[in-house]
Scaffold this active site. Sequence first.
Site, PDB file in Angstrom:
ATOM      1  N   ASP A  12      72.725 -62.410 -36.814  1.00  0.00           N
ATOM      2  CA  ASP A  12      71.637 -63.095 -37.526  1.00  0.00           C
ATOM      3  C   ASP A  12      71.430 -64.542 -37.073  1.00  0.00           C
ATOM      4  OD1 ASP A  12      71.267 -60.792 -39.046  1.00  0.00           O
ATOM      5  OD2 ASP A  12      72.752 -61.429 -40.519  1.00  0.00           O
ATOM      6  N   GLY A  14      69.161 -65.424 -35.081  1.00  0.00           N
ATOM      7  CA  GLY A  14      67.752 -65.605 -34.739  1.00  0.00           C
ATOM      8  C   GLY A  14      67.452 -65.047 -33.354  1.00  0.00           C
ATOM      9  N   LYS A  15      68.156 -63.982 -32.991  1.00  0.00           N
ATOM     10  CA  LYS A  15      67.971 -63.400 -31.653  1.00  0.00           C
ATOM     11  C   LYS A  15      66.552 -62.854 -31.472  1.00  0.00           C
ATOM     12  CE  LYS A  15      71.425 -60.691 -32.537  1.00  0.00           C
ATOM     13  NZ  LYS A  15      71.970 -61.290 -33.762  1.00  0.00           N
ATOM     14  N   GLY A  39      69.076 -56.225 -37.694  1.00  0.00           N
ATOM     15  CA  GLY A  39      67.842 -56.561 -38.387  1.00  0.00           C
ATOM     16  C   GLY A  39      67.273 -57.769 -37.691  1.00  0.00           C
ATOM     17  N   HIS A  40      66.248 -57.563 -36.868  1.00  0.00           N
ATOM     18  CA  HIS A  40      65.697 -58.658 -36.082  1.00  0.00           C
ATOM     19  C   HIS A  40      64.292 -58.974 -36.582  1.00  0.00           C
ATOM     20  CE1 HIS A  40      68.551 -57.677 -32.481  1.00  0.00           C
ATOM     21  NE2 HIS A  40      69.170 -57.908 -33.612  1.00  0.00           N
ATOM     22  N   GLN A 227      73.781 -57.906 -33.193  1.00  0.00           N
ATOM     23  CA  GLN A 227      75.041 -58.435 -33.747  1.00  0.00           C
ATOM     24  C   GLN A 227      75.466 -59.728 -33.032  1.00  0.00           C
ATOM     25  OE1 GLN A 227      75.082 -54.636 -33.207  1.00  0.00           O
ATOM     26  NE2 GLN A 227      74.047 -54.794 -35.153  1.00  0.00           N
ATOM     27  N   GLY A 324      69.686 -56.883 -47.634  1.00  0.00           N
ATOM     28  CA  GLY A 324      69.237 -57.806 -48.683  1.00  0.00           C
ATOM     29  C   GLY A 324      70.362 -58.595 -49.332  1.00  0.00           C
ATOM     30  N   PRO A 326      73.064 -61.511 -50.109  1.00  0.00           N
ATOM     31  CA  PRO A 326      73.131 -62.947 -49.784  1.00  0.00           C
ATOM     32  C   PRO A 326      74.155 -63.140 -48.683  1.00  0.00           C
ATOM     33  CG  PRO A 326      74.053 -62.533 -51.987  1.00  0.00           C
ATOM     34  CD  PRO A 326      73.529 -61.214 -51.472  1.00  0.00           C
ATOM     35  N   ARG A 327      73.794 -63.947 -47.684  1.00  0.00           N
ATOM     36  CA  ARG A 327      74.743 -64.176 -46.596  1.00  0.00           C
ATOM     37  C   ARG A 327      75.721 -65.276 -46.995  1.00  0.00           C
ATOM     38  NH1 ARG A 327      69.823 -64.203 -42.240  1.00  0.00           N
ATOM     39  NH2 ARG A 327      69.660 -61.947 -41.963  1.00  0.00           N
ATOM     40  N   ASP A 355      65.776 -77.049 -38.573  1.00  0.00           N
ATOM     41  CA  ASP A 355      64.960 -77.464 -39.724  1.00  0.00           C
ATOM     42  C   ASP A 355      65.662 -77.189 -41.050  1.00  0.00           C
ATOM     43  OD1 ASP A 355      64.559 -74.705 -38.875  1.00  0.00           O
ATOM     44  OD2 ASP A 355      63.176 -74.534 -40.555  1.00  0.00           O
TER      45      ASP A 355
HETATM   46  P1  GDP Z   1      68.685 -61.810 -35.634  1.00  0.00           P
HETATM   47  O1  GDP Z   1      69.352 -60.656 -36.290  1.00  0.00           O
HETATM   48  O2  GDP Z   1      69.628 -62.608 -34.799  1.00  0.00           O
HETATM   49  O3  GDP Z   1      67.445 -61.427 -34.863  1.00  0.00           O
HETATM   50  O4  GDP Z   1      68.227 -62.761 -36.808  1.00  0.00           O
HETATM   51  P2  GDP Z   1      67.555 -62.327 -38.210  1.00  0.00           P
HETATM   52  O5  GDP Z   1      66.156 -61.952 -37.958  1.00  0.00           O
HETATM   53  O6  GDP Z   1      68.420 -61.358 -38.939  1.00  0.00           O
HETATM   54  O7  GDP Z   1      67.694 -63.660 -39.026  1.00  0.00           O
HETATM   55  C1  GDP Z   1      67.123 -64.820 -38.605  1.00  0.00           C
HETATM   56  C2  GDP Z   1      66.164 -65.324 -39.688  1.00  0.00           C
HETATM   57  O8  GDP Z   1      65.931 -66.686 -39.489  1.00  0.00           O
HETATM   58  C3  GDP Z   1      64.795 -64.672 -39.655  1.00  0.00           C
HETATM   59  O9  GDP Z   1      64.276 -64.622 -40.951  1.00  0.00           O
HETATM   60  C4  GDP Z   1      63.993 -65.619 -38.768  1.00  0.00           C
HETATM   61  O10 GDP Z   1      62.605 -65.589 -39.020  1.00  0.00           O
HETATM   62  C5  GDP Z   1      64.562 -66.925 -39.183  1.00  0.00           C
HETATM   63  N1  GDP Z   1      64.598 -67.965 -38.162  1.00  0.00           N
HETATM   64  C6  GDP Z   1      64.892 -67.820 -36.838  1.00  0.00           C
HETATM   65  N2  GDP Z   1      64.902 -69.030 -36.238  1.00  0.00           N
HETATM   66  C7  GDP Z   1      64.638 -69.934 -37.208  1.00  0.00           C
HETATM   67  C8  GDP Z   1      64.537 -71.366 -37.233  1.00  0.00           C
HETATM   68  O11 GDP Z   1      64.700 -72.052 -36.242  1.00  0.00           O
HETATM   69  N3  GDP Z   1      64.239 -71.930 -38.449  1.00  0.00           N
HETATM   70  C9  GDP Z   1      64.059 -71.209 -39.586  1.00  0.00           C
HETATM   71  N4  GDP Z   1      63.786 -71.855 -40.715  1.00  0.00           N
HETATM   72  N5  GDP Z   1      64.142 -69.874 -39.591  1.00  0.00           N
HETATM   73  C10 GDP Z   1      64.436 -69.248 -38.427  1.00  0.00           C
HETATM   74  P1  IMO Z   2      71.907 -58.464 -36.210  1.00  0.00           P
HETATM   75  O1  IMO Z   2      71.566 -57.752 -34.928  1.00  0.00           O
HETATM   76  C1  IMO Z   2      75.023 -59.557 -39.082  1.00  0.00           C
HETATM   77  C2  IMO Z   2      78.196 -56.606 -39.778  1.00  0.00           C
HETATM   78  C3  IMO Z   2      78.243 -55.914 -41.122  1.00  0.00           C
HETATM   79  C4  IMO Z   2      79.743 -55.663 -41.239  1.00  0.00           C
HETATM   80  C5  IMO Z   2      80.146 -55.348 -39.790  1.00  0.00           C
HETATM   81  C6  IMO Z   2      80.219 -53.849 -39.484  1.00  0.00           C
HETATM   82  O2  IMO Z   2      70.817 -58.492 -37.187  1.00  0.00           O
HETATM   83  O3  IMO Z   2      72.490 -59.814 -35.914  1.00  0.00           O
HETATM   84  P2  IMO Z   2      78.404 -51.963 -39.118  1.00  0.00           P
HETATM   85  O4  IMO Z   2      77.371 -51.432 -40.050  1.00  0.00           O
HETATM   86  O5  IMO Z   2      77.863 -52.486 -37.840  1.00  0.00           O
HETATM   87  O6  IMO Z   2      79.535 -51.000 -38.895  1.00  0.00           O
HETATM   88  O7  IMO Z   2      79.055 -53.200 -39.921  1.00  0.00           O
HETATM   89  O8  IMO Z   2      79.161 -55.952 -38.978  1.00  0.00           O
HETATM   90  N1  IMO Z   2      76.887 -56.501 -39.085  1.00  0.00           N
HETATM   91  C7  IMO Z   2      76.027 -57.508 -38.950  1.00  0.00           C
HETATM   92  N2  IMO Z   2      76.071 -58.772 -39.426  1.00  0.00           N
HETATM   93  N3  IMO Z   2      74.010 -59.169 -38.288  1.00  0.00           N
HETATM   94  C8  IMO Z   2      73.976 -57.921 -37.775  1.00  0.00           C
HETATM   95  O9  IMO Z   2      73.053 -57.525 -36.872  1.00  0.00           O
HETATM   96  C9  IMO Z   2      74.996 -57.016 -38.134  1.00  0.00           C
HETATM   97  N4  IMO Z   2      75.244 -55.721 -37.836  1.00  0.00           N
HETATM   98  C10 IMO Z   2      76.418 -55.420 -38.418  1.00  0.00           C
HETATM   99  O10 IMO Z   2      77.774 -56.746 -42.151  1.00  0.00           O
HETATM  100  O11 IMO Z   2      80.410 -56.838 -41.604  1.00  0.00           O
HETATM  101 MG    MG Z   3      69.715 -59.861 -38.184  1.00  0.00          MG
END
Ligand code: GDP
Ligand code: IMO
Ligand code: MG
Length: 453
Positions: A12, A14-15, A39-40, A227, A324, A326-327, A355
């Site tokens: 998570d 922000g990939k 979840g991207h 991940q 959903g 809380p992280r 930010d």
């Molecule tokens: P990923 O799994 O690495 O692709 O990241 P996620 O999409 O799960 O979580 C990143 C969250 O942060 C998303 O809701 C993005 O829209 C948001 N995000 C990414 N970059 C930024 C940033 O620079 N600032 C803010 N405020 N939100 C960001």
């Molecule tokens: P993105 O691509 C954050 C975590 C789960 C758990 C562990 C194992 O959005 O960054 P799994 O279901 O993969 O066997 O769970 O890994 N986890 C993640 N945490 N971002 C993810 O993906 C994750 N995918 C799995 O919360 O701790």
């Molecule tokens: Mg994610």
Amino acid sequence: MTVTIVGSQLGDEGKGGVVDLYGDAADVVARYQGGDNAGHTVVHEGEEYKLSLVPSGAIRGKTGVLGNGCVVNPRTLFDEIDTLRDRGLDPEIRVARRAHVIFPYHRVLDGIEEDVKSEDDNEVGTTGRGIGPTYEDKAGRRGVRIGDLTDPDVLRERLEYVVPLKRALAEDVLGVEVGEEFDVDALYEEYREYGRRLENEDMLVNAGKFLSDRIDDGENVMLEGAQGTVIDIDHGNYPYVTSSNPTAGGACTGTGLGPGVVGDGEVIGIVKAYLTRVGSGPMPTELAGVEGDTPGYDGDAGEREEELATYIREAGDEYGTVTGRPRRVGWLDVPMLRHASRVSSFTGLAVNHVDTLAGLDEVKAAHSYTLDGEELLTLPATTEQWGDCEPSFRTFDGWPEVDWAEVADEGYEALPEEARTYLEYVSDEVDVPIYAVGVGPGRSETVVRERPF
Ligand code: GDP
Ligand code: IMO
Ligand code: MG
């Protein structure tokens, strides 16, 4: 050439946003590991897309590939494709014949195993998508591959071998009654249909050959990691990990492109300016915990830490994209970044969420740890040792809220000076230049310094 995107922390980072930003210049975007546990988030023309399986570049008309290192739940895949079509997009998706299939019994077993472990507070906090059980079957040579869905005899033979084993495991060993998720005939019918659809829509490829042909034709290929480094099965905090290799080595094994090809390109480490974690496991820089996820957390971290964690969680919208939840929130962990950079040979960093930290009086980063009286600059190899590490923090002046869209427009020098000091510290410590700085969730809210393609 290739550009590989790797999460440098716990997922998570922000990939999805960075893939979207740099993916403009790519022709193909390929995922190399993981499945619908990812979840991207991509924001495009004011619309937000949350993708679990479809590679982020598909939003912009790039060819999306799920490489052989992925585990694919065809139900999720077709749901996601159909939803995108309903929203007016026409994603072109290819799936490696060598990728493994997630079946409903994998999901059920994921849930049962977490339940069993939770009796001793040992659960991983998985996403419940069946990821671990599917990779287990892959390594155990009893998995079903995507290509098998197109061959009725092979599919039936594989299911007839593996499903009774899984049923016995669930019922006789784990003591849970199971249903049609473990019924060979029902599974055969449903998954044969997915096989037909994959064939009819011309979605199946030999990923390595497909991608290297495109590179030979002069095209640009982006390799999208899911991940992050510290939940990598080899380089992460085992057993609180996912079951694949999100690090750059996974980009080779998970696509069929060689290390020379991936290493010839760029490898960009995605960093969140602080740290978040979903699920269990240590987190030395954690501010206040999340009950149920933070090991041993009793809900009392002290008012100041609670306030900071809440501030960052709300400002950064830190709730899981898939579940959903809380992280968990903490300060940036620099030893973690040094480890991540070594494992994946980062050539550039993208630091997001600058930010989100705006408005704080001060911002901290763990520069090193103390473990048994010794200073450590990188992650220790065991999870128990990592859990015992005491972070030594560097404190930085906070930066003000500014008009981030304007900053993104004007470029790096327009960032508040305090933010630049923080970023330069990170870049110096990791010894990797900063290519991009995220200052908001939208693609235009990014300060771009380098374009890797
Ligand atoms: P990923 O799994 O690495 O692709 O990241 P996620 O999409 O799960 O979580 C990143 C969250 O942060 C998303 O809701 C993005 O829209 C948001 N995000 C990414 N970059 C930024 C940033 O620079 N600032 C803010 N405020 N939100 C960001
Ligand atoms: P993105 O691509 C954050 C975590 C789960 C758990 C562990 C194992 O959005 O960054 P799994 O279901 O993969 O066997 O769970 O890994 N986890 C993640 N945490 N971002 C993810 O993906 C994750 N995918 C799995 O919360 O701790
Ligand atoms: Mg994610």
